[in-house]
Write a protein that holds these residues in place. Structure first.
Motif, short mmCIF file in Angstrom:
data_model
loop_
_atom_site.label_atom_id
_atom_site.label_comp_id
_atom_site.label_asym_id
_atom_site.label_seq_id
_atom_site.Cartn_x
_atom_site.Cartn_y
_atom_site.Cartn_z
N LYS A 20 0.84 -1.20 0.00
CA LYS A 20 0.00 0.00 0.00
C LYS A 20 0.88 1.26 0.00
N ALA A 104 11.04 -15.56 12.88
CA ALA A 104 10.24 -14.33 12.81
C ALA A 104 10.90 -13.34 11.84
N CYS A 105 11.04 -12.09 12.26
CA CYS A 105 11.57 -11.07 11.34
C CYS A 105 13.08 -11.22 11.16
N ARG A 140 -4.81 -5.47 9.61
CA ARG A 140 -5.30 -5.98 10.91
C ARG A 140 -5.17 -7.50 10.98
N LEU A 146 1.47 -11.89 12.21
CA LEU A 146 2.79 -11.47 12.72
C LEU A 146 2.90 -11.73 14.23
N ASP A 219 -5.67 12.89 11.00
CA ASP A 219 -6.39 12.05 10.03
C ASP A 219 -5.44 11.21 9.19
N PRO A 222 -3.16 8.38 12.05
CA PRO A 222 -3.94 7.99 13.23
C PRO A 222 -3.14 7.19 14.26
N PHE A 224 -3.67 4.29 16.05
CA PHE A 224 -4.68 3.29 15.66
C PHE A 224 -4.81 2.11 16.62
N CYS A 239 5.42 3.27 12.13
CA CYS A 239 5.43 1.82 11.83
C CYS A 239 6.17 1.49 10.54
N SER A 240 6.82 0.32 10.54
CA SER A 240 7.37 -0.23 9.30
C SER A 240 6.21 -0.66 8.41
N HIS A 316 17.42 -2.88 12.44
CA HIS A 316 16.02 -3.31 12.36
C HIS A 316 15.11 -2.26 12.98
N CYS A 318 11.85 -1.73 13.01
CA CYS A 318 10.46 -2.17 12.78
C CYS A 318 9.48 -1.08 13.22
N PHE A 319 9.90 -0.25 14.14
CA PHE A 319 9.15 0.94 14.54
C PHE A 319 10.19 2.04 14.76
N HIS A 366 9.40 -3.67 4.65
CA HIS A 366 9.72 -4.79 5.54
C HIS A 366 9.00 -6.07 5.10
N GLY A 405 14.26 -10.46 15.41
CA GLY A 405 12.99 -11.17 15.36
C GLY A 405 12.21 -10.97 16.65
N GLY A 406 10.88 -10.78 16.51
CA GLY A 406 10.02 -10.61 17.69
C GLY A 406 10.38 -9.35 18.45
N1 CAA Z 1 -8.57 7.35 12.50
C1 CAA Z 1 -8.58 6.37 13.43
N2 CAA Z 1 -8.21 5.10 13.16
C2 CAA Z 1 -7.85 4.80 11.91
C3 CAA Z 1 -7.84 5.77 10.87
C4 CAA Z 1 -8.23 7.09 11.22
N3 CAA Z 1 -8.22 8.10 10.30
N4 CAA Z 1 -7.42 5.19 9.74
C5 CAA Z 1 -7.18 3.90 10.05
N5 CAA Z 1 -7.45 3.68 11.35
C6 CAA Z 1 -7.31 2.45 12.11
C7 CAA Z 1 -8.34 1.45 11.73
O1 CAA Z 1 -8.78 0.78 12.91
C8 CAA Z 1 -7.59 0.45 10.86
O2 CAA Z 1 -7.95 -0.88 11.03
P1 CAA Z 1 -9.26 -1.53 10.30
O3 CAA Z 1 -9.53 -0.70 9.05
O4 CAA Z 1 -8.84 -2.92 9.99
O5 CAA Z 1 -10.32 -1.44 11.34
C9 CAA Z 1 -6.17 0.58 11.35
O6 CAA Z 1 -6.02 1.92 11.81
C10 CAA Z 1 -5.13 0.34 10.25
O7 CAA Z 1 -5.54 1.07 9.16
P2 CAA Z 1 -5.28 0.54 7.69
O8 CAA Z 1 -5.51 -0.93 7.64
O9 CAA Z 1 -5.99 1.41 6.71
O10 CAA Z 1 -3.77 0.88 7.65
P3 CAA Z 1 -2.70 0.52 6.60
O11 CAA Z 1 -3.12 -0.61 5.74
O12 CAA Z 1 -2.25 1.78 5.95
O13 CAA Z 1 -1.57 0.00 7.57
C11 CAA Z 1 -0.30 0.02 9.56
C12 CAA Z 1 -0.94 0.86 8.47
C13 CAA Z 1 -1.39 -0.61 10.41
C14 CAA Z 1 0.56 0.92 10.40
C15 CAA Z 1 0.54 -1.09 8.88
O14 CAA Z 1 1.47 -0.53 8.01
C16 CAA Z 1 1.23 -1.98 9.89
O15 CAA Z 1 0.61 -2.86 10.47
N6 CAA Z 1 2.56 -1.80 10.07
C17 CAA Z 1 3.33 -2.61 11.03
C18 CAA Z 1 3.72 -3.95 10.44
C19 CAA Z 1 4.38 -4.80 11.47
O16 CAA Z 1 3.96 -4.84 12.61
N7 CAA Z 1 5.45 -5.52 11.07
C20 CAA Z 1 6.23 -6.33 11.99
C21 CAA Z 1 7.14 -5.46 12.77
S1 CAA Z 1 7.73 -6.28 14.23
C22 CAA Z 1 9.20 -7.01 13.73
O17 CAA Z 1 9.83 -6.61 12.78
C23 CAA Z 1 9.64 -8.19 14.55
C24 CAA Z 1 8.92 -9.48 14.32
O18 CAA Z 1 9.53 -10.55 14.43
C25 CAA Z 1 7.47 -9.53 14.05
#
Ligand code: CAA
Length: 419
Positions: A20, A104-105, A140, A146, A219, A222, A224, A239-240, A316, A318-319, A366, A405-406
């Protein structure tokens, strides 16, 4: 460990990382929607493997073994058994031992470590490849997949967005302990997107954030999370990315280089590598990446270098807050001083220790299993002057990777030197 025999990175290739926000990513409002599909996991494995062979001029016949990093193919793509999937990429690979690694990652980092172990065990030329396709489900739903990298029974319930919430918890503790602000953390995001805007392979090559919008919920940005206590500590810009992509590298011993007709100076060399692993669900101090610190301390000791000698690093992020914690775990900043380093611009392209020069996980993207492999390749590309608009003015001679990872439970660190 310090390699028992010399190990060289011959080169490699990576796909463009998309999802996206990337112009090529097909989704329901894209003009190509219904006309073409986004590349599959198999496509990325194939692009990375054949791309790496082509870029390095290595004949697939010369590859002795292969290692595939991927975290959650079974969940995102209903596909496991990725060693056997990988050898579909090239008929000359059929019959060769290819094995999948999961941490994991850090899966990509583990694939590289296993490749180096194979060189110690007698192979001469090996390949490490990583790939992940996560855009098959919403962010979500993907967050639930993840979350398998956390202790599911004990940690999943923190939030539907489990990992974002775990790192919001780290941000909360870090801000409170050291008086760090959201604006301090936003410097990391702004740097990441500035670098990615110079990088045509980056997921966020066409998206930017300024300091004010990355510091402030709104807006476009968010907060979220559902968890009310943690919600104020994480916004979308922290966020990554949920990215798709693949990367592959080829590694060889001196004997392997001879077989390939290559010289050490065509390559970069591995000075040392380390992996540390800590128990799931048992983070002792949210303001420290102590597992990463263990891996980094080991790698510095084995490589015989200090953090001050590192001239480029892939960490890394991730955030955004994770990058600050990485600076501290890797010894680029003292405890609590990571934000100062970012604010002073010292980790930017012209700073004293450039970090994540192509945009990092925040903005390069990522694709989980590909990330650790991409990190190694990025250090190679910087050292060999192949980074185009984000090439450092002076080619770095010593570099470091940290793939996690994690919630800092598995970390792979690799120290590298140009030859
Ligand atoms: N106001 C309030 N809330 C809002 C909003 C607004 N204007 N727009 C969106 N939201 C909320 C909604 O609740 C939405 O969820 P739903 O639509 O499913 O209800 C949520 O925010 C996410 O919105 P989108 O799905 O539209 O967001 P997106 O597709 O642009 O994704 C993101 C954005 C959620 C930040 C996503 O990029 C993300 O999840 N990033 C992190 C990925 C991650 O966690 N990777 C792993 C890292 S951890 C690691 O590396 C170690 C390991 O081993 C795992």
């Amino acid at each position: 460990m310090k390699p028992l025999k010399r190990i060289f990175v011959v080169g490699g290739e990576l796909s463009t990382f998309i999802g996206k926000g990337h112009p090529d990513f097909v989704w329901k409002k894209h003009p190509d929607f219904g006309k073409r599909e986004n590349p599959s996991l198999e496509d990325y494995l194939s692009q990375a493997i054949n791309g790496a062979l082509e870029k390095t001029g290595v004949d697939a016949e010369a590859i002795d073994r292969g290692f595939v990093g991927n975290f959650a193919g079974e969940l995102f793509n209903s596909q496991g058994h990725l060693g056997a999937m990988a050898v579909r990429a090239n008929e000359k690979l059929v019959g060769k031992p290819f094995t999948r690694l999961e941490g994991a990652c850090a899966s990509g980092g583990l694939a590289i470590l296993s490749a180096m172990d194979a060189l110690h065990a007698g192979s001469d030329v090996v390949m490490a490849v990583g790939a992940e396709v996560q855009t098959t489900v919403s962010a979500r739903e993907g967050a639930g997949y993840l979350a398998r990298a956390s202790h599911w029974e004990e940690e999943r319930s923190i939030d539907e967005f489990t990992f974002p919430a775990m790192f919001a918890r780290r941000a909360k503790h870090y801000k409170e302990a050291f008086g760090v602000t959201d604006e301090d953390i936003a410097h990391v995001t702004v740097k990441a997107y500035e670098n990615a805007n110079k990088n045509p392979k980056a997921h966020m090559s066409k998206v930017s954030w300024d300091l004010e919008s990355a510091s402030t919920p709104g807006d476009r940005n968010p907060a979220f999370l559902g968890n009310e206590e943690l919600k104020p500590h994480l916004k979308v810009s922290d966020c990554s990315q949920v990215s798709d992509g693949g990367a592959a590298v080829i590694l060889a011993t001196e004997e392997g280089l001879k077989k390939l007709g290559k010289k050490p100076e065509d390559c970069i060399e591995v000075l040392a590598y380390a992996q540390a692993t800590s128990p799931l669900g048992q983070v002792k101090d949210y303001t420290v990446l102590d597992n990463t610190k263990m891996a980094a301390d080991q790698v510095y000791a084995d490589a015989g270098i200090t953090p001050e000698q590192v001239q480029v690093a892939e960490v890394h992020d991730c955030f955004a807050v994770t990058e600050l914690l990485m600076y501290e775990a890797l010894g680029f900043a003292e405890k609590g001083k990571g934000a100062e380093l970012a604010r002073a611009g010292e980790t930017g392209l012209t700073g004293k220790i450039p970090v994540n020069t192509g945009g990092g996980l925040l903005a390069f993207g990522h694709p989980v299993g590909a990330t650790g492999v991409k990190q190694l390749l990025e250090i190679y590309r910087q050292m060999k002057g192949q980074c185009g608009d984000y090439q450092l003015a002076e080619r770095p001679e010593i570099g470091l990777t940290a793939n996690m990872g994690g919630d800092d439970r598995t970390t792979v660190c690799i120290a590298l030197k140009d030859v």
